[in-house]
Design an enzyme around this catalytic site. Structure first.
Site, short mmCIF file in Angstrom:
data_model
loop_
_atom_site.label_atom_id
_atom_site.label_comp_id
_atom_site.label_asym_id
_atom_site.label_seq_id
_atom_site.Cartn_x
_atom_site.Cartn_y
_atom_site.Cartn_z
N ASP A 49 39.15 34.34 43.58
CA ASP A 49 39.46 35.18 44.74
C ASP A 49 38.16 35.75 45.30
O ASP A 49 37.35 36.30 44.54
CB ASP A 49 40.33 36.38 44.33
CG ASP A 49 41.80 36.01 44.21
OD1 ASP A 49 42.13 34.81 44.29
OD2 ASP A 49 42.62 36.94 44.02
N LYS A 91 46.47 32.86 51.07
CA LYS A 91 47.82 33.23 50.68
C LYS A 91 48.71 33.52 51.88
O LYS A 91 48.28 34.19 52.83
CB LYS A 91 47.79 34.50 49.81
CG LYS A 91 47.22 34.29 48.41
CD LYS A 91 47.31 35.59 47.63
CE LYS A 91 46.46 35.59 46.36
NZ LYS A 91 46.97 34.72 45.31
N GLY A 107 46.23 41.53 39.19
CA GLY A 107 45.54 42.79 39.45
C GLY A 107 45.58 43.77 38.30
O GLY A 107 45.22 44.93 38.46
N ARG A 155 53.74 30.08 27.98
CA ARG A 155 54.46 29.69 26.76
C ARG A 155 55.89 29.28 27.09
O ARG A 155 56.42 28.32 26.54
CB ARG A 155 54.50 30.85 25.76
CG ARG A 155 53.24 30.97 24.94
CD ARG A 155 53.51 31.86 23.73
NE ARG A 155 52.30 32.04 22.92
CZ ARG A 155 51.92 31.19 21.98
NH1 ARG A 155 52.63 30.11 21.71
NH2 ARG A 155 50.83 31.43 21.29
N GLY A 171 46.03 38.07 35.78
CA GLY A 171 45.57 38.91 34.67
C GLY A 171 44.40 38.37 33.88
O GLY A 171 44.02 38.95 32.87
N GLY A 176 41.59 36.26 39.86
CA GLY A 176 41.73 37.10 41.04
C GLY A 176 40.74 38.24 41.01
O GLY A 176 39.56 38.07 41.31
N SER A 177 41.22 39.40 40.59
CA SER A 177 40.38 40.59 40.60
C SER A 177 39.31 40.55 39.52
O SER A 177 38.34 41.30 39.57
CB SER A 177 41.27 41.82 40.38
OG SER A 177 42.49 41.68 41.06
#
Lengths: 293, 189
Positions: free
Chosen positions: A23, A80, A152, A164, A213, A234-235
């Site tokens: 990102d 997005k 995030g 999983r 995450g 992402g973050s």
């Protein structure tokens, strides 16, 4: 000659295996990502942790921002669209982005219907928490699936749960007799033809990536060992203390995800990770993964 | 005998599946030790700048050139073609510099301009092959050491130079194993 076929859509996802999609919110960040070895970037105005902190309706990114990022790099640029917002997707297609993420990180525009992705020439990636959700999105035309995780948060627990679940349900479908597949399709709420395909191939009909995450090289390697074929971060990169170094370390951790000695070398000496959240302490309404179905 | 597939980033899975469908072992190659065990190497599609950085970062540059000098067959598809080339138009990105060609990156446009078509390859039996082009490069100049084998309306999309092959397109994304079989035969020697 046929343009934008199913093969060229899934084909680009195949080209993105074994790497990291990052990102970015500016041309400068896009260059840092590319120089660190990112295989693609996701052009955004705000990364998920900022969206989470600021609240309000999160929409498709500013088009100037996307254009600036497209100018800055030669690797693919994704963007997005809100779940169900097919006009945002039409606009992103007209912008010639390389992939559209119909994403739960943005505020959904439709709580019942996802975008009919077969109607587009640009390929789509969608999030999923289990095999049924993944196959519903493939049925609508998604050419790549990723875990939703909980974007995030810098917390890998939801992405692990989702990967999983998908992988164990694939093993379950594989183990069935042919005459049990219709009942499985009913139980998974997934298209029968796609359930049959998974039964025969032992994998999703399209590449299966991880997202949501991932904050450390070890997180990325964990997702790869659990069956992911590439990762989105992402973050986790640009909210960390040394983005360039962390970006490179995560790329290397994906390449050598099964080699702990190399993981030591790439992880050593990294500055702090992004600020993180305990997902159990979040209010239901703050969760992004349950958006879409 | 095994065929190596450079597995730093890109569609190495698709190539490995094709090699295995031909009844040959596919070995993923990420470091010099893994390169030692293979009789031929496929450099897959993906992002040429990313793969190039990783070749350099993981010490594969010299070992790759050494194996190429010894005559090991190498086949680059799409990004792999760019990495094998001597010249990349308007770019100083990493390359192995083996194929005597100039390539133009993303010559057909962005992803939305990706396409597939049937193409005949000179000297290749069994009729045209289905060629899948994804953000594909074009060979805009073929030097005296290389030989053009296939063209689209836009220009050259496959060359051969001794034991080196370069294709702009992706036979590994089709069900047609003929090119992989031919490459395995070349590696078998």
């Amino acid at each position: 000659m046929e343009r934008s076929t199913w093969r060229t859509k899934v084909g680009l996802a195949e080209m993105l295996k074994g790497g990291v999609i990052m990102d970015v919110t500016s041309a400068e960040q896009a260059k840092i990502a590319e120089d660190a070895g990112a295989e693609a970037v996701m052009a955004l105005e705000r990364v998920p942790a900022q969206i989470r902190a600021e609240g309000g309706v999160a929409r498709m990114a500013d088009l100037e921002k996307i254009a600036e990022i497209q100018e800055a790099v030669t690797i693919p640029v994704m963007a997005k669209a809100r779940i169900g917002h097919f006009v945002e997707a039409q606009i992103l297609q007209a912008m010639k982005v390389d992939y559209i993420d119909e994403s739960e990180v943005l505020t959904p525009a439709d709580e019942e219907h996802h975008i009919d992705k077969h109607a587009f020439e640009v390929p789509f990636v969608c999030g999923a928490r289990d095999l049924g959700e993944a196959l519903r999105r493939c049925g609508e035309g998604a050419a790549m699936i990723r875990t939703k995780g909980e974007a995030g948060t810098g917390n890998i627990v939801e992405a692990v749960r989702h990967m999983r679940k998908v992988m164990s349900q694939i093993r379950w479908v594989q183990s069935l007799r042919a005459d049990e597949l219709m009942a499985a399709s009913k139980q998974l709420q997934a298209p029968y033809e796609l359930v049959r395909e998974v039964h025969e191939s032992g994998r999703l009909p399209v590449p299966n990536f991880a997202a949501g995450g991932i904050a450390t090289p070890a997180d990325a390697a964990l997702m790869m060992q659990l069956g992911a074929e590439a990762v989105f971060v992402g973050s986790g990169i640009f909210l960390s203390e040394d983005p360039a170094k962390r970006a490179k370390a995560i790329v290397d951790a994906v390449t050598f995800h099964d080699d702990p000695e190399r993981l030591v070398a790439v992880t050593k000496g990294l500055a702090g990770a992004m600020p993180s959240l305990d997902i159990r302490k979040l209010d239901e309404s703050e969760l992004m993964a349950p958006r879409g179905w | 005998m095994s065929i190596g597939v450079l597995a730093l980033q890109g569609d190495y899975d698709a190539h490995a599946r094709m090699v295995e469908r031909c009844g040959t072992t596919a070995q993923r190659v990420r470091c010099p030790q893994e390169l030692k065990r293979v009789s031929g190497l496929i450099i897959p599609g993906g992002e040429s700048t990313t793969i190039g950085k990783l070749i350099d970062r993981w010490g594969l540059h010299e070992p790759l050139l050494e194996r190429a000098r010894q005559g090991m067959p190498i086949w680059g598809t799409c990004a792999g073609l760019i990495l094998l080339a001597r010249r990349v138009e308007g770019s100083d990105q990493y390359r192995m510099g083996l194929l005597d060609v100039t390539v133009r990156r993303n010559a057909f446009g962005r992803q939305i301009d990706s396409f597939e078509t049937d193409l005949p390859i000179r000297g290749f039996p069994g009729g045209p092959i289905r060629a899948v082009f994804i953000r594909a490069p074009l060979i805009i100049e073929v030097g005296p050491e290389a030989e053009a084998l296939c063209e689209t309306d836009a220009g050259v999309v496959m060359v051969r130079q001794g034991n080196l092959w370069g294709t702009s397109f992706h036979p590994e994304l089709t069900d047609d194993c003929r090119m992989h079989r031919a490459f395995i035969e070349l590696a078998r020697g």
